[in-house]
Design a protein around this motif. Structure first.
Motif, PDB file in Angstrom:
ATOM      1  N   ASP A 681       0.914  -1.060   0.213  1.00  0.00           N
ATOM      2  CA  ASP A 681      -0.002  -0.057   0.199  1.00  0.00           C
ATOM      3  C   ASP A 681       0.906   1.321  -0.019  1.00  0.00           C
ATOM      4  OD1 ASP A 681      -2.345  -1.528   0.079  1.00  0.00           O
ATOM      5  OD2 ASP A 681      -2.756  -1.297   2.088  1.00  0.00           O
ATOM      6  N   LEU A 682       1.855   1.224   0.735  1.00  0.00           N
ATOM      7  CA  LEU A 682       2.676   2.534   0.899  1.00  0.00           C
ATOM      8  C   LEU A 682       3.633   2.542  -0.470  1.00  0.00           C
ATOM      9  CD1 LEU A 682       4.194   1.795   4.366  1.00  0.00           C
ATOM     10  CD2 LEU A 682       2.637   3.412   3.914  1.00  0.00           C
ATOM     11  N   MET A 683       4.122   1.585  -1.093  1.00  0.00           N
ATOM     12  CA  MET A 683       4.606   1.671  -2.220  1.00  0.00           C
ATOM     13  C   MET A 683       3.714   2.230  -3.317  1.00  0.00           C
ATOM     14  SD  MET A 683       6.731  -1.912  -2.300  1.00  0.00           S
ATOM     15  CE  MET A 683       7.130  -1.869  -4.155  1.00  0.00           C
ATOM     16  N   ASN A 684       2.580   1.963  -3.422  1.00  0.00           N
ATOM     17  CA  ASN A 684       1.303   2.485  -4.426  1.00  0.00           C
ATOM     18  C   ASN A 684       1.449   3.909  -4.207  1.00  0.00           C
ATOM     19  OD1 ASN A 684       1.081  -0.168  -5.646  1.00  0.00           O
ATOM     20  ND2 ASN A 684      -0.498  -0.874  -4.285  1.00  0.00           N
ATOM     21  N   ILE A 685       0.922   4.446  -2.924  1.00  0.00           N
ATOM     22  CA  ILE A 685       0.713   5.671  -2.524  1.00  0.00           C
ATOM     23  C   ILE A 685       2.153   6.537  -2.897  1.00  0.00           C
ATOM     24  CG2 ILE A 685       0.240   7.344  -0.653  1.00  0.00           C
ATOM     25  CD1 ILE A 685      -0.868   4.989   0.674  1.00  0.00           C
ATOM     26  N   ASN A 686       3.201   5.996  -2.580  1.00  0.00           N
ATOM     27  CA  ASN A 686       4.472   6.570  -2.961  1.00  0.00           C
ATOM     28  C   ASN A 686       4.620   7.045  -4.421  1.00  0.00           C
ATOM     29  OD1 ASN A 686       8.136   6.335  -2.030  1.00  0.00           O
ATOM     30  ND2 ASN A 686       7.001   7.941  -3.100  1.00  0.00           N
ATOM     31  N   LEU A 706       1.303  -3.512 -14.991  1.00  0.00           N
ATOM     32  CA  LEU A 706       1.420  -4.893 -15.474  1.00  0.00           C
ATOM     33  C   LEU A 706       1.613  -5.621 -14.097  1.00  0.00           C
ATOM     34  CD1 LEU A 706       1.872  -7.309 -17.232  1.00  0.00           C
ATOM     35  CD2 LEU A 706       4.083  -6.573 -17.733  1.00  0.00           C
ATOM     36  N   ALA A 707       2.625  -5.132 -13.374  1.00  0.00           N
ATOM     37  CA  ALA A 707       3.042  -5.751 -12.034  1.00  0.00           C
ATOM     38  C   ALA A 707       1.726  -5.762 -11.059  1.00  0.00           C
ATOM     39  CB  ALA A 707       4.062  -5.040 -11.282  1.00  0.00           C
ATOM     40  N   ARG A 708       0.705  -4.831 -11.115  1.00  0.00           N
ATOM     41  CA  ARG A 708      -0.121  -4.867 -10.265  1.00  0.00           C
ATOM     42  C   ARG A 708      -1.234  -6.019 -10.556  1.00  0.00           C
ATOM     43  NH1 ARG A 708      -0.427   1.819  -9.428  1.00  0.00           N
ATOM     44  NH2 ARG A 708       1.285   1.815  -7.797  1.00  0.00           N
ATOM     45  N   GLY A 714       2.114  -4.038  -4.352  1.00  0.00           N
ATOM     46  CA  GLY A 714       2.741  -2.755  -4.546  1.00  0.00           C
ATOM     47  C   GLY A 714       3.692  -2.677  -5.634  1.00  0.00           C
ATOM     48  N   ALA A 715       3.508  -1.520  -6.431  1.00  0.00           N
ATOM     49  CA  ALA A 715       4.675  -1.485  -7.486  1.00  0.00           C
ATOM     50  C   ALA A 715       4.807   0.189  -7.488  1.00  0.00           C
ATOM     51  CB  ALA A 715       4.365  -1.957  -8.770  1.00  0.00           C
ATOM     52  N   LYS A 716       6.121   0.277  -7.678  1.00  0.00           N
ATOM     53  CA  LYS A 716       6.443   2.014  -8.050  1.00  0.00           C
ATOM     54  C   LYS A 716       7.738   1.983  -8.684  1.00  0.00           C
ATOM     55  CE  LYS A 716       8.655   4.020  -4.407  1.00  0.00           C
ATOM     56  NZ  LYS A 716       9.909   3.841  -4.839  1.00  0.00           N
ATOM     57  N   LEU A 717       8.137   3.289  -9.175  1.00  0.00           N
ATOM     58  CA  LEU A 717       9.442   3.386  -9.842  1.00  0.00           C
ATOM     59  C   LEU A 717      10.339   3.482  -8.790  1.00  0.00           C
ATOM     60  CD1 LEU A 717      10.576   6.787  -9.400  1.00  0.00           C
ATOM     61  CD2 LEU A 717       8.666   7.095 -10.701  1.00  0.00           C
ATOM     62  N   THR A 718      11.846   3.397  -8.851  1.00  0.00           N
ATOM     63  CA  THR A 718      12.563   3.226  -8.115  1.00  0.00           C
ATOM     64  C   THR A 718      13.739   4.280  -8.700  1.00  0.00           C
ATOM     65  OG1 THR A 718      14.124   2.209  -6.469  1.00  0.00           O
ATOM     66  CG2 THR A 718      13.747   1.103  -8.924  1.00  0.00           C
ATOM     67  N   ILE A 727      10.156  -1.315  -8.934  1.00  0.00           N
ATOM     68  CA  ILE A 727      10.206  -2.118  -8.013  1.00  0.00           C
ATOM     69  C   ILE A 727       8.969  -2.762  -7.606  1.00  0.00           C
ATOM     70  CG2 ILE A 727      12.497  -1.912  -7.039  1.00  0.00           C
ATOM     71  CD1 ILE A 727      11.162  -0.662  -4.830  1.00  0.00           C
ATOM     72  N   ALA A 728       8.630  -4.015  -7.398  1.00  0.00           N
ATOM     73  CA  ALA A 728       7.287  -4.541  -6.891  1.00  0.00           C
ATOM     74  C   ALA A 728       7.359  -5.499  -5.547  1.00  0.00           C
ATOM     75  CB  ALA A 728       6.534  -5.259  -8.093  1.00  0.00           C
ATOM     76  N   ILE A 729       6.252  -5.701  -5.063  1.00  0.00           N
ATOM     77  CA  ILE A 729       6.366  -6.500  -4.075  1.00  0.00           C
ATOM     78  C   ILE A 729       5.148  -7.534  -4.151  1.00  0.00           C
ATOM     79  CG2 ILE A 729       5.321  -4.964  -2.456  1.00  0.00           C
ATOM     80  CD1 ILE A 729       7.097  -6.093  -0.074  1.00  0.00           C
ATOM     81  N   ALA A 730       5.295  -8.741  -3.806  1.00  0.00           N
ATOM     82  CA  ALA A 730       4.054  -9.585  -3.915  1.00  0.00           C
ATOM     83  C   ALA A 730       4.215 -10.686  -2.837  1.00  0.00           C
ATOM     84  CB  ALA A 730       3.935 -10.445  -5.142  1.00  0.00           C
ATOM     85  N   GLU A 731       3.295 -11.589  -2.422  1.00  0.00           N
ATOM     86  CA  GLU A 731       3.130 -12.357  -1.604  1.00  0.00           C
ATOM     87  C   GLU A 731       4.074 -13.371  -2.217  1.00  0.00           C
ATOM     88  OE1 GLU A 731       1.973 -12.807   1.325  1.00  0.00           O
ATOM     89  OE2 GLU A 731       0.325 -11.246   1.479  1.00  0.00           O
ATOM     90  N   PRO A 732       4.740 -14.334  -1.289  1.00  0.00           N
ATOM     91  CA  PRO A 732       5.900 -15.270  -1.811  1.00  0.00           C
ATOM     92  C   PRO A 732       5.279 -16.415  -2.956  1.00  0.00           C
ATOM     93  CG  PRO A 732       6.046 -15.025   0.608  1.00  0.00           C
ATOM     94  CD  PRO A 732       4.890 -14.204   0.095  1.00  0.00           C
TER      95      PRO A 732
END
Length: 768
Positions: A681-686, A706-708, A714-718, A727-732
C-alpha cells in the motif's frame, strides 16, 4: 537453396522441429524417420568394432547452428555439444553477420604432412641435398601405395627436408616432410602408409637410419581464413551504441593479444564452435584442437586466432585464420548414422567447403563471446543455462521443468539438492509457459561485501526526490555490483578500462574519466602510473545506483593498490563528491548504500559525512521484483525537473515531500514487522506522489500497471525515474508469477530480497 534462418525454431518441440526440417526439404524421408524414431543411434555392436573395451555408447545433444550465410550460400550447421549457450550464441551472432552481408571464407588445398625422422647421418647437409634431388622418386613411391587417391586428383605432391639440430646421441636430426593431398578424406592412415613405404628409400638416399614415420597434426598447409565486416548500426542495442559495442570488442581482442591467460580462454571459445561441428561431422576434433593451438603459438608467443579491428568507414572487421584439415568421406562418416545425417543437413560438397563453414562458425562464436563480455557480461545468461542442467539432473521434466528452472534462478542457489526440494514442493506441477521469455536474472538474496573493491547497486523503497530536500528515505542494496582492480605501472598517467559501461548521454561519456581523476586527486596519487579495470554487473542509467557503485569500486581499488587506509565513512564521503559530478545535487543515499551494502533509513544533513542513517531490520527475507523499462534516464535530469517546479511553488511541493517522508517512516515499521500488505500500500501511494512530481514515464506506468495486474501488492518506480527501473512486492507464492508476467512482456527482470540485517562489526564495512 535451404534457408539458414528458421524463425522461432527454439520455441518448437523436437518433433515440430523435425517436421519443419522435413517440410523445408532439409531432411529427406529416411533421415526424418531415423531422427523421429531414434534409429540413428549407434548400436553397441557397431561401437565395439570402432574402439576397444566397449561397454556402452555415450550420447550428446546435437543441435543446429542457424542463420549462417557463407560465400553467398546459406547453411544449417549441425553441432554436437552439451553446453546450450554455444548453439544459442553462435546462431544469434550468425544472424547479425548475415544481416551485414555474411561471411567470406577461403580454404587452401587440403594438404597433410607425413614426417620421417632420420638419425646417425655422416654428412647431414649432403643427405639433405641428395633427398631433394631425388624427391621425384620418393613422391612416386608414395603414390604407388594409393593409386585410387591419385586417380581422384590427390596423392603425394612434394617433399620438404629440414635439419632440426643435434640430438643427444645420434648426431644431426634430419626430418623429411611428405606433403600429401588427401582430397576429401581426413587422410591420417593414408599418410602413415606412405611414410612407411618411403622410409627404406630415404635411408638409402640419405645414408642414415629412419626411426619415426608418422603424420603431423600441425596442418599449416591446410589453412582456412574467414572474414566478416559488420556496420556499427547492426551492433547497437537498447543499452549500448554501435560504437560502444565495436570498441568494446576491439579492446577485448587487444587483451587477448597481450595476455596469454586471456588468449587461452579466447581461443577456447573459438574452438567451442569448431569442435562442435567437428564432432557432428565425424572429424578428429582432438587433431583440430592440437593444430589450432600450435598455430596460435607459431610465433613463439601464444596469441588469439582471431583479429578484430575497424576499417576506415568505422565498421567492425573480424578475421579468423587457423589450420583445418577435415574430411567428408571415410569410415568415421560411414559408420555412424548420425554423422551421415549431419552431413546431409549441412550439404557441403568438399572437405575445403566444410573447413570454410567451420571457420565461419569459429568466428561467429568468438563474436558472440566478445560481444557478451564487453557489454552485459557473460555470467547472466550462463546462470540460467546452468539451472537448466541442474533441473535435468534433479529429474525435472514436462510441465515442471521451466518452473523449476525459474525458481532456481530466482533463488540464486543453483544446486541439484535445491532443485529436488523445489520438485517435492510442487503440488500440483505448474503449467508450462506458453511463450518464451528473456532469462530471469538471478540476484543474490543479500548483498555482502566479498572483497574490498566492490560497490553495490541499490533500490529505493520510499523517498525518491524528497530525500534531496532533507526528508527520510529507505534504500537497500541488491546483489548486482561493480568491481574494480587497480595495478601500478612505471609510466605516469592512468588507463581506465570499462568494458560494457557507457553513458546514456554522449555529452556525459567522459564521466568515468572525470570520476577517476577526482579520486586520484583526493587520494593524493594524481599522476601516478596505474591501470584501472572496472568490471560492471549493473544496468546503467536505470536508477539502480550504478554511478555511485562505480565510484566506490574505484576508490576501494585505488586505496588497496596504494595502501591508503580509508574508513567506510571516508569512502562514502569521497563517493559523494563523485556523485556531485554525475547528479549535481545528490542526496548521498546512493553512495551510502554502495559503500555499506545494508538496508538503511537515510536522511540527508549537511553532506555525506553528516548524513543520518541507520540499519533497517526485517524478521524474514522480503522478496523484491525489479523491472527494467529499457528507457535510460539520467537522475540529474529528473532532479533538475523537480527542482524547477519546487522553485516555482515551494509550499506546494514541500507538502508532497512531507507526505513521502511520512510513508518512509511508516515503511520502517512495516519492514520491521515483515508486513507485505502494508508495504505494498505504501509503495502504491509513493508512486502516485512521484507521478505528481512529474518523474514517472509512460514506460514506467505500463510496467507498474502490469505488475499490479499480475498480483503485486505494490509497485512503484525506483531511483530518479523518467525511465529506468521499477520495483514490485508480492506474496511469496505470487512473486514468480509477477516476475514471469513482466518477462513475458519483454522486460528485463531481476529478483532480489531485503534480508534481516545484523548489526555491523567494528571490522566490517561499516567501520569508521
Amino acid at each position: 537453396m535451404k534457408h539458414a534462418h528458421l524463425s522461432k525454431f527454439y520455441r518448437l518441440t523436437v518433433p515440430q522441429r523435425l517436421e519443419l526440417l522435413r517440410e523445408r526439404g532439409i531432411l529427406d524421408s529416411d533421415d526424418f524417420a531415423a531422427l523421429r524414431e531414434g534409429s540413428y543411434r549407434l548400436e553397441v555392436e557397431t561401437a565395439d568394432r570402432l574402439t576397444e573395451n566397449v561397454i556402452g555408447v555415450f550420447s550428446m545433444p546435437m543441435g543446429l547452428g542457424l542463420n549462417f550465410r557463407i560465400n553467398q550460400r546459406d547453411y544449417l550447421v549441425p553441432m554436437v555439444v552439451e553446453e546450450p549457450s554455444i548453439i544459442a550464441a553462435v546462431s544469434a551472432a550468425a544472424g547479425l553477420i548475415a544481416r551485414s552481408g555474411g561471411f567470406t571464407s577461403v580454404a587452401q588445398s587440403p594438404l597433410l604432412l607425413g614426417q620421417v625422422q632420420v638419425l646417425d647421418l655422416a654428412d647431414p647437409e649432403a643427405a639433405r641435398e641428395a633427398l631433394l634431388r631425388r624427391k621425384g622418386e620418393i613422391v612416386d613411391l608414395a603414390n604407388e601405395q594409393h593409386p585410387n587417391m591419385v586417380a581422384r586428383g590427390g596423392g603425394a605432391r612434394d617433399i620438404e627436408v629440414f635439419l632440426r639440430g643435434t640430438t643427444a646421441e645420434h648426431g644431426e636430426l634430419l626430418v623429411v616432410h611428405l606433403v600429401v593431398d588427401s582430397r576429401d578424406a581426413m587422410g591420417a592412415n593414408l599418410v602413415n602408409t606412405m611414410c612407411e613405404a618411403v622410409a627404406p628409400l630415404i635411408e638409402v638416399i640419405s645414408g642414415g637410419r629412419v626411426f619415426l614415420r608418422i603424420l603431423s597434426n600441425f596442418t599449416d598447409h591446410a589453412l582456412v581464413h574467414a572474414r566478416t565486416v559488420i556496420g556499427i548500426d547492426r551492433l547497437k542495442s537498447d543499452t549500448f551504441s554501435g560504437e560502444r559495442v565495436r570498441d568494446g570488442i576491439i579492446v577485448a581482442h587487444e587483451f587477448a593479444a597481450m595476455d596469454v591467460y586471456r588468449a587461452t580462454t579466447h581461443n577456447k571459445g573459438i574452438m567451442n564452435g569448431i569442435d562442435a561441428v567437428a564432432i557432428a561431422t565425424g572429424n578428429d576434433w582432438r587433431a583440430i584442437e592440437a593444430a589450432a593451438h600450435a598455430y596460435a603459438a607459431r610465433s613463439g608467443r601464444y596469441s588469439p586466432l582471431t583479429a578484430w579491428s575497424k576499417n576506415k568507414h568505422g565498421d567492425l572487421v573480424g578475421e579468423l585464420e587457423l589450420p583445418l584439415k577435415v574430411g567428408i568421406v571415410g569410415g568415421q562418416v560411414e559408420s555412424n548414422p548420425l554423422v551421415r545425417i549431419a552431413h546431409n543437413i549441412l550439404g557441403v560438397d568438399s572437405a575445403a567447403e566444410l573447413a570454410q563453414v567451420m571457420a565461419a562458425v569459429g568466428l561467429a562464436q568468438n563474436l558472440a563471446a566478445l560481444r557478451a563480455l564487453s557489454t552485459e557480461g557473460i555470467q547472466t545468461g550462463h546462470m540460467r543455462l546452468h539451472a537448466r542442467s541442474v533441473a535435468v539432473a534433479a529429474g525435472a521434466s514436462g510441465p515442471q521443468f521451466n518452473d523449476v528452472v525459474d525458481r532456481l534462478v530466482a533463488g540464486g542457489d543453483i544446486k541439484v539438492a535445491k532443485a529436488r526440494q523445489i520438485l517435492q514442493a510442487m503440488t500440483p506441477p505448474a503449467a508450462p509457459a506458453l511463450t518464451p521469455a528473456p532469462a530471469l536474472t538471478p540476484v543474490p538474496a543479500r548483498a555482502t561485501v566479498t572483497e574490498d573493491t566492490a560497490g553495490f547497486g541499490k533500490i529505493i523503497l520510499f523517498g525518491e526526490h524528497s530525500v534531496v530536500y532533507g526528508y527520510h528515505a529507505i534504500a537497500a542494496p541488491i546483489g548486482l555490483s561493480i568491481r574494480a582492480q587497480v595495478t601500478r605501472r612505471e609510466e605516469a598517467g592512468s588507463d581506465l578500462i570499462i568494458p560494457g559501461f557507457d553513458s546514456a548521454d554522449s555529452a556525459d561519456s567522459d564521466l568515468p574519466v572525470r570520476i577517476a581523476a577526482l579520486i586520484t586527486e583526493r587520494l593524493g596519487i594524481r599522476g601516478s602510473g596505474m591501470r584501472i579495470e572496472v568490471f560492471p554487473n549493473l544496468p546503467r542509467a536505470s536508477g539502480l545506483g550504478a554511478s555511485a557503485a562505480l565510484a566506490v569500486a574505484i576508490i576501494r581499488a585505488m586505496a588497496s593498490c596504494f595502501d591508503i587506509p580509508l574508513t567506510g565513512r571516508e569512502v562514502s564521503a569521497l563517493a559523494f563528491e563523485c556523485e556531485q559530478i554525475v547528479h549535481g545535487t545528490p542526496s548521498g543515499i546512493d553512495n551510502t548504500v554502495a559503500t555499506f551494502g545494508q538496508p538503511i533509513l537515510f536522511r540527508k544533513a549537511n553532506g555525506a559525512r553528516d548524513a543520518e542513517f541507520s540499519i533497517v531490520t526485517a524478521p524474514h527475507p522480503i522478496p523484491i521484483i525489479i523491472g527494467i523499462t529499457g528507457v535510460r534516464s539520467l537522475t540529474a535530469r529528473t532532479v533538475s525537473i523537480v527542482r524547477t517546479v519546487w522553485t516555482k511553488s515551494p509550499s506546494r511541493y514541500d507538502a508532497i515531500f512531507e507526505q513521502i517522508d511520512g510513508l518512509a517512516l511508516t515503511g520502517v515499521g512495516a519492514l520491521e514487522r515483515g508486513d507485505l500488505a502494508e508495504l505494498g500500500d505504501l509503495m502504491n501511494i509513493n508512486h502516485g506522489l512521484l507521478n505528481a512530481l512529474q518523474v514517472s514515464s509512460p514506460e514506467l506506468e505500463a510496467l507498474v500497471a502490469l505488475a499490479r495486474r499480475s498480483g503485486a501488492l505494490g509497485a512503484k518506480l525506483t531511483g530518479g525515474g523518467g525511465g529506468g527501473a521499477m520495483i514490485a512486492i508480492a506474496e511469496p507464492d505470487r512473486t514468480n508469477a509477477v516476475a514471469t508476467a513482466m518477462r513475458l512482456a519483454g522486460y528485463t527482470t531481476y529478483l532480489t530480497e531485503i534480508s534481516a540485517a545484523t548489526a555491523p562489526s567494528a571490522s566490517g564495512p561499516w567501520a569508521g
